[in-house]
Design an enzyme around this catalytic site. Structure first.
Site, PDB file in Angstrom:
ATOM      1  N   ASP A  21     -11.771   0.130  -3.776  1.00 50.08           N
ATOM      2  CA  ASP A  21     -10.802  -0.681  -4.519  1.00 50.08           C
ATOM      3  C   ASP A  21     -11.306  -2.120  -4.468  1.00 50.08           C
ATOM      4  O   ASP A  21     -11.250  -2.769  -3.429  1.00 50.08           O
ATOM      5  CB  ASP A  21      -9.419  -0.535  -3.864  1.00 50.08           C
ATOM      6  CG  ASP A  21      -8.328  -1.337  -4.570  1.00 50.08           C
ATOM      7  OD1 ASP A  21      -8.661  -2.311  -5.282  1.00 50.08           O
ATOM      8  OD2 ASP A  21      -7.140  -1.010  -4.378  1.00 50.08           O
ATOM      9  N   LYS A  29      -4.550  -7.782 -11.767  1.00 50.24           N
ATOM     10  CA  LYS A  29      -4.760  -8.941 -10.910  1.00 50.24           C
ATOM     11  C   LYS A  29      -5.843  -9.852 -11.503  1.00 50.24           C
ATOM     12  O   LYS A  29      -5.649 -10.415 -12.551  1.00 50.24           O
ATOM     13  CB  LYS A  29      -5.095  -8.463  -9.488  1.00 50.24           C
ATOM     14  CG  LYS A  29      -4.204  -7.305  -8.986  1.00 50.24           C
ATOM     15  CD  LYS A  29      -2.762  -7.687  -8.778  1.00 50.24           C
ATOM     16  CE  LYS A  29      -1.829  -6.498  -8.565  1.00 50.24           C
ATOM     17  NZ  LYS A  29      -2.181  -5.565  -7.521  1.00 50.24           N
TER      18      LYS A  29
HETATM   19  C1  LIG Z   1      -1.861  -4.240  -7.147  1.00 55.47           C
HETATM   20  C2  LIG Z   1      -2.849  -3.412  -6.419  1.00 55.47           C
HETATM   21  C3  LIG Z   1      -2.975  -2.043  -6.667  1.00 55.47           C
HETATM   22  C4  LIG Z   1      -2.060  -1.308  -7.633  1.00 55.47           C
HETATM   23  O1  LIG Z   1      -2.272  -1.718  -8.944  1.00 55.47           O
HETATM   24  P1  LIG Z   1      -1.124  -1.726 -10.083  1.00 55.47           P
HETATM   25  O2  LIG Z   1      -1.818  -2.311 -11.246  1.00 55.47           O
HETATM   26  O3  LIG Z   1       0.012  -2.549  -9.545  1.00 55.47           O
HETATM   27  O4  LIG Z   1      -0.708  -0.305 -10.273  1.00 55.47           O
HETATM   28  C5  LIG Z   1      -3.949  -1.343  -5.968  1.00 55.47           C
HETATM   29  N1  LIG Z   1      -4.751  -1.961  -5.079  1.00 55.47           N
HETATM   30  C6  LIG Z   1      -4.654  -3.278  -4.806  1.00 55.47           C
HETATM   31  C7  LIG Z   1      -5.568  -3.895  -3.804  1.00 55.47           C
HETATM   32  C8  LIG Z   1      -3.693  -4.045  -5.453  1.00 55.47           C
HETATM   33  O5  LIG Z   1      -3.600  -5.351  -5.175  1.00 55.47           O
END
Ligand SMILES: *Cc1c(COP(=O)(O)O)cnc(C)c1O
Length: 379
Positions: free
Chosen positions: A170, A195
């Site tokens: 991630d 983000k």
């Molecule tokens: C926000 C986030 C997610 C989930 O993503 P969404 O777009 O809210 O579904 C997963 N991993 C991290 C590190 C995040 O900050």
């Protein structure tokens, strides 16, 4: 092509219809066929849409991958990865994971017979003792949320390869501007494009990027079969966001460094979590795999409790109290009651997510204004 050019041109071509320089928003669910099956590459927008396709090529380009996939949210992207697995398969993951990922793993997929192990992976060797012949996937976040732990992607990738286990990273916090996990040996990169990639807090979106054709085909099948795709309007916005990723990230990092140092020197601050500090336990790894240290910072004030942390956050005027991160504007959050409320208190505190922890997503405003805001809020 270098990264700063890829954000703008990577995988992009001018629209074949009229030469539009920006990808048109193909707001259509379906495409005319001259005879059954006689179409121009697009049949139905769950399967393919030209605007989404342009975005998917951009995703692949900026992460040095070959194939990109766009989803309706970050969690939808993670959901697709776990659907590569079968009942009985096991996953090893970090123990200070994004709360929503933890919830998806434990509250949804455990019921489908997939087993998840959560462990600290700051020492990559820790992985070996958890791998069994049922382990099929390692799921890693680095820097971790919200403790800013750093995991050595290359070291984890070596172990995952040795055991023939997929490694997914991630990369939401770092973005490809700071680190490119596929180059370090990961098989799958995932983003909450909500983000930094989108970058303007105006959409919800997820991304997967891979190099391997077989994995890509399995994921495309899941994307189409499960259907958690994003729409053309959001695809357009994300593409527009990515074009400035490198300039935004540069400023996020500069402001992040100034604020991390300000907090560290503040007499009322107990601890600041930011991988750019030399005394951060995995600073050397961060230095080797990241270009800079990002704009995400967590901190704890001295002798403080839940209420004290809430008071500081409520006092902030430029930082907005809100979930999420990675937008141009600065945000402050309280992990224990917000992003990590779905993780039991006991589990949470084991990893340092105490009630007094505050997390900042440092935006690209003037750094002095941000520091003054923190000054008056902390008191
Ligand atoms: C926000 C986030 C997610 C989930 O993503 P969404 O777009 O809210 O579904 C997963 N991993 C991290 C590190 C995040 O900050």
């Amino acid at each position: 092509m270098k990264f700063n050019t890829k954000t703008i041109h990577g995988g992009q071509e001018h629209d074949p219809a009229y030469g539009a320089v920006m990808p048109p928003i193909y707001q259509t669910s379906t495409y005319a066929q001259s005879t059954p099956g006689g179409h121009k590459g697009y049949e139905y927008s769950r399967t393919h849409n030209p605007t989404r396709h342009a975005l998917e090529k951009s995703f692949a380009s900026i992460e040095n991958g070959t194939y990109g996939l766009a989803f309706g949210s970050g969690l939808a992207a993670i959901d697709a990865v776990i659907k590569l697995l079968k009942p009985g398969d096991e996953v090893i993951s970090t123990n200070d994971l994004y709360g929503g990922t933890y919830r998806l793993f434990t509250k949804i997929f455990e019921d489908f017979g997939i087993k998840f192990h959560f462990t600290g992976l700051q020492e990559a060797s820790n992985l070996e003792s958890h791998i069994t012949d049922k382990t099929k996937l390692i799921w890693v976040e680095t820097p971790t949320n919200p403790m800013m732990n750093i995991i050595d992607i290359k070291a984890v990738a070596e172990i995952s390869k040795k055991h023939n286990v997929l490694l997914a990273v991630d990369n939401t916090f770092a973005t490809p501007y700071l680190q490119q996990p596929l180059d370090l040996g990961a098989d799958i990169v995932m983003h909450s494009a909500t983000k930094y990639l989108g970058g303007h807090s105006d959409l919800i979106m997820g991304a997967l990027i891979v190099k391997d054709k077989d994995i890509a085909n399995r994921l495309y099948f899941i994307q189409n079969a499960s259907g958690a795709v994003c729409g053309p309007q959001d695809s357009f916005l994300a593409l527009r966001g990515i074009k400035t990723l490198h300039v935004r990230m540069q400023r996020h990092c500069e402001n992040g460094e100034k604020i991390a140092k300000f907090l560290k020197d503040h007499p009322k601050i107990e601890k600041v979590y930011w991988p750019g500090f030399e005394d951060h336990p995995n600073h050397e790894v961060a230095k080797s795999q990241m270009k800079a240290y990002g704009g995400m910072i967590s901190f704890v004030t001295k002798d403080s409790n839940y209420d004290d942390a809430i008071k500081i956050i409520e006092n902030l005027k430029i930082f907005t109290l809100a979930e999420s991160l990675g937008g141009v504007e600065s945000l402050a959050g309280h992990p224990a009651s917000m992003t990590h409320a779905s993780i039991p208190k006991e589990e949470r505190e084991k990893t340092g997510v105490v009630d007094s922890l505050i997390r900042l997503s440092v935006g690209i405003e003037d750094a002095e204004d941000l520091i003054n805001d923190l000054k008056q809020a902390i008191g």
